[in-house]
Design an enzyme around this catalytic site. Sequence first.
Site, short mmCIF file in Angstrom:
data_model
loop_
_atom_site.label_atom_id
_atom_site.label_comp_id
_atom_site.label_asym_id
_atom_site.label_seq_id
_atom_site.Cartn_x
_atom_site.Cartn_y
_atom_site.Cartn_z
N HIS A 122 0.77 -1.32 -0.10
CA HIS A 122 0.25 -0.26 0.08
C HIS A 122 0.80 1.69 -0.10
O HIS A 122 0.01 2.30 -0.46
CB HIS A 122 -1.03 0.19 0.76
CG HIS A 122 -1.83 -0.94 1.05
ND1 HIS A 122 -2.74 -1.54 0.23
CD2 HIS A 122 -2.23 -2.12 2.03
CE1 HIS A 122 -3.74 -2.53 0.17
NE2 HIS A 122 -3.65 -2.80 1.38
N ASP A 159 -3.35 -11.03 -1.93
CA ASP A 159 -3.92 -10.26 -0.74
C ASP A 159 -5.59 -9.67 -1.41
O ASP A 159 -5.40 -8.74 -1.95
CB ASP A 159 -2.47 -8.77 -0.61
CG ASP A 159 -3.58 -7.91 0.99
OD1 ASP A 159 -2.96 -8.74 1.47
OD2 ASP A 159 -4.44 -7.46 0.78
N HIS A 161 -6.64 -6.82 -0.36
CA HIS A 161 -7.02 -4.99 -0.37
C HIS A 161 -5.87 -4.38 -1.71
O HIS A 161 -5.17 -5.99 -2.21
CB HIS A 161 -6.23 -4.55 0.93
CG HIS A 161 -6.89 -4.65 1.83
ND1 HIS A 161 -6.86 -5.92 2.74
CD2 HIS A 161 -7.97 -4.16 2.59
CE1 HIS A 161 -7.19 -5.22 3.78
NE2 HIS A 161 -8.62 -4.47 4.09
N ASP A 243 -5.52 -12.36 3.89
CA ASP A 243 -6.28 -12.20 4.27
C ASP A 243 -7.65 -11.98 3.40
O ASP A 243 -8.57 -11.78 4.15
CB ASP A 243 -6.26 -10.39 4.57
CG ASP A 243 -5.94 -9.45 3.69
OD1 ASP A 243 -5.07 -10.46 2.24
OD2 ASP A 243 -5.56 -8.19 4.04
#
Length: 308
Positions: A122, A159, A161, A243
């Site tokens: 990120h 992931d 996200h 996740d």
Amino acid sequence: MTTLLVTHDDCSHHVTPPGHPERVARLEHLLPALEGKALTRIEAPEASEEDVCLVHPKSYVDWVRGSEPAEGTVSLDADTHMSPGSYKAAMRAVGGAIRAVDMVLAAEAQNAFVATRPPGHHAETETPMGFCLFGNVAIAAKHALDRKGLSRVAIVDFDVHHGNGTQDLLWSEARTLFVSSHQMPLWPGTGAPDERGAHDNIINVPLAPGTVGEGFRYAYEGQVFPRLEEFKPELVIISAGFDAHKADPLANLSLVEDDFAWITQKLCAIADRHADGRVVSVLEGGYDLGGLSRSGAAHVDELIRAGG
């Protein structure tokens, strides 16, 4: 050939506030789940400032270093924090990814799993966010391209996200193909299919909340694997976030351990066809400790099988 496990105790010195999901306990649960496996464990070296500046400006590196507190924690944004030891931990995370690339490219190992924190996917060019300080996988990819002479590096991020930081850092890098599958809608809100990069070098694969393994596999078979085969990567880097597991508290996908094993096996097979089997996997998210440890173990088992 061997599979590397790259980690360092310094990564446990990056301490987040009580109740924060990206916590020291993540490695305390994941690493024991890897004990007894056929892994060659090495310590992640510290990256240099020049390494980080492959994708971030020096002014940003200086700012992150200067933001580290002498005690307690400080907030860089609502989600991203530093404590004494965070900067060194972040440099170990970058250095571990680079060392893994070097050893895999030198045929000292077939593949590698880099179990470090903080995560990186990120972190944008001049913005820490989403628990991340530096773009670990983007730096590793640029290292392979600029310093090791590769022409094509693929980065696959599963992931839950969107890997907005990696996308930002590699938006104009034609020698990379960046793939991100992620739940949408979900933070950070980026990752639509029409975000394709300056050279059609980005593939975003949004997944609806509640997506199970069948839908995840269908998306990769239809949208991702054909592009990877066409791209013919000389190295495959994985942003391994766990996740998307059904037990994770921060999202709503419903993958299980077998799904992470499946995607790992498929990516290793693509690497076998085009990259002499060279794969470097770097830990990103995963916040249910049981789901993280079981899924991480399943992922590493497939890396070991591919390297055997």
